[in-house]
Design an enzyme around this catalytic site. Structure first.
Site, PDB file in Angstrom:
ATOM      1  N   GLY A  79       0.834  -1.199   0.000  1.00  0.00           N
ATOM      2  CA  GLY A  79       0.000   0.000   0.000  1.00  0.00           C
ATOM      3  C   GLY A  79       0.865   1.244   0.000  1.00  0.00           C
ATOM      4  N   GLY A  81       0.801   5.657   0.755  1.00  0.00           N
ATOM      5  CA  GLY A  81       0.076   6.757   1.375  1.00  0.00           C
ATOM      6  C   GLY A  81       1.001   7.921   1.618  1.00  0.00           C
ATOM      7  N   GLY A  82       0.473   8.952   2.278  1.00  0.00           N
ATOM      8  CA  GLY A  82       1.257  10.142   2.531  1.00  0.00           C
ATOM      9  C   GLY A  82       2.443   9.913   3.437  1.00  0.00           C
ATOM     10  CG  MET A  83       2.466   8.870   7.411  1.00  0.00           C
ATOM     11  SD  MET A  83       3.824   9.694   8.261  1.00  0.00           S
ATOM     12  CE  MET A  83       4.448   8.353   9.261  1.00  0.00           C
ATOM     13  CB  VAL A  86       3.249  -0.695   3.888  1.00  0.00           C
ATOM     14  CG1 VAL A  86       3.418  -2.040   4.591  1.00  0.00           C
ATOM     15  CG2 VAL A  86       3.114   0.402   4.928  1.00  0.00           C
ATOM     16  CE  LYS A 107       3.437   2.609   8.111  1.00  0.00           C
ATOM     17  NZ  LYS A 107       2.537   3.358   9.043  1.00  0.00           N
ATOM     18  CG  ASP A 202      -7.095   6.096  11.213  1.00  0.00           C
ATOM     19  OD1 ASP A 202      -8.251   6.493  10.951  1.00  0.00           O
ATOM     20  OD2 ASP A 202      -6.251   5.833  10.337  1.00  0.00           O
TER      21      ASP A 202
END
Length: 426
Positions: A79, A81-83, A86, A107, A202
């Protein structure tokens, strides 16, 4: 560089530079491959299990940097994302010790991105520090962390399952007994976090993994925090009043006002929203903008569960309503209490087919499969959302419909014209 431009000699050199394969197994495949092209050798390495499709594709494009991060061999992305990203990765140190493949969810945060966005590194470091404190069967374990080749990394336990979101979107809503089984274990995981003073902030269907035996594990501590801890100066790191972090479909009303004014009751509200989704196949307040969702979370009740799924026991529906109460005082008082409330409804176990490590790698590596494991595709829980323009413009202020403004202007102009006509006649 495209595949057609890459010669066999260049491909072999890149493969060795990547450190994914030693010279001896590479020579063995080269000797058994009749078609002496880079593409043919790459396909042979995939068949032999020496490369995944993702690795071969990267190497055929001349991209070998980053396929090895410290002791980990990147197999395929899980996946983005903004961070950061992974990946599914192989732990080579554990493989040497155990004599078998050990997979992790890795990650990574490139150093370039960490320097450009210091808040991302701060959040990454917070996730690592909190993850090391947690040891519970219903929360994904943090295994290792470090920095190598200009990349910050966090190795987590890899769970070869499906998220609640995936199960519902692919197979429809869960049976009441199956959902109860899952969320009893989710509540157990939350209880362990809350005992350590950690609030997840979250919890949502995409962050609840169903394991092959049918259990549940909570994922992603990227937004977790300890209430009362010293907060970073930059409110975008963990949020605050005016900076809301979380996923708006499952966010608690109090978190939607001040992202740092949270407690165990905040996670219980999100658990209720997630259970609502599992039982009905829809979030409590579907559609609309982030502001719309937050306003509904803070002021409205969702469509009753029984109107969407009449098979849900009335008492179970009532428990979900309690979990989603607007006032924290009206919700169950602990995750342990939620476990006790849900246990009587546990009937069946949502069992997934058991798979081998090779099966997992092949599925994740397939170009037809784009799993949203470990990072949410919409990025809403990763990208900070400034949904309040200023402290003087609260979300619960009256919103003026767009159509009303031109209507009012038109009426005023008509009134002014009428006054001018009457003055001229007089």
């Amino acid at each position: 560089m495209t595949r057609s431009e890459l010669s066999l000699e260049a491909f072999v050199e890149i493969v060795l530079q990547s450190r994914l394969i030693e010279q001896l197994p590479l020579n063995r495949v080269l000797a058994s491959t009749q078609n002496r092209s880079a593409q043919a050798v790459a396909e042979a390495l995939i068949r032999s299990g020496d490369l995944t499709k993702y690795q071969a594709g990267m190497l055929l494009h001349g991209r070998w940097q980053g396929l090895v991060v410290g002791p980990y061999h990147i197999l395929a992305p899980l996946g983005r994302g903004g961070m950061g990203t992974v990946y599914l990765a192989r732990d080579t140190r554990m493989a040497e010790e155990l004599g078998d493949d050990v997979l992790v969810a890795l990650k990574v945060l490139p150093d370039r991105l960490a320097q450009e966005e210091p808040r991302m590194l701060l959040r990454f470091q917070r996730e690592i520090a909190l993850g090391k404190r947690i040891v519970h069967s219903n929360v994904t374990r943090t295994i290792n962390d470090g920095e190598a080749d200009s990349v910050h990394y966090l190795a987590m336990e890899f769970v070869p399952g499906r998220t609640v979101r995936q199960l519902v979107e692919r197979g429809g809503r869960l049976a009441a007994g199956a959902a109860a089984r899952v969320f009893v274990e989710v509540a157990a995981g939350l209880s362990s976090l809350h005992e350590l003073g950690i609030i997840h902030r979250d919890l949502k269907p995409a962050n609840i993994m169903i394991t092959p035996p049918g259990g549940a594990k909570i994922l992603d501590l990227g937004l977790a925090m300890v209430p009362g801890e010293p907060l970073p100066e930059d409110p975008r790191v963990v949020g605050g009043r005016g900076y809301i972090v979380g996923t708006m479909d499952f966010i608690a009303p109090e978190q939607a006002r001040d992202a740092t004014d949270v407690g165990p009751h905040t996670d219980l509200y999100s658990l209720g929203c997630s259970l609502y989704f599992a039982l009905t196949g829809t979030p409590p307040f579907p559609g609309g903008t982030s502001k719309d969702k937050i306003r509904r979370q803070r002021t409205l009740d969702p469509v009753p569960i029984l109107e969407l799924n009449s098979q849900v026991p009335r008492l179970l529906a009532r428990i979900v309503e309690r979990l989603m109460a607007k006032s924290a005082a009206d919700r169950p008082q602990s995750a342990s209490e939620v476990q006790n409330l849900l246990r009587p409804f546990v009937i069946t176990t949502p069992t997934l087919n058991r798979t081998t490590i090779r099966d997992v790698v092949q599925e994740v590596d397939s170009p037809e499969v784009h799993p949203e494991l470990w990072l949410d595709e919409d990025g809403e829980s990763i990208v900070l959302q400034q949904v309040v323009d200023s402290p003087q413009t609260p979300l619960d202020a009256l919103t003026i419909p767009r159509w009303l403004i031109p209507t009012v202007i038109g009426l005023l102009l008509s009134l002014l014209l009428l006054v001018l006509v009457l003055l001229r006649q007089s």
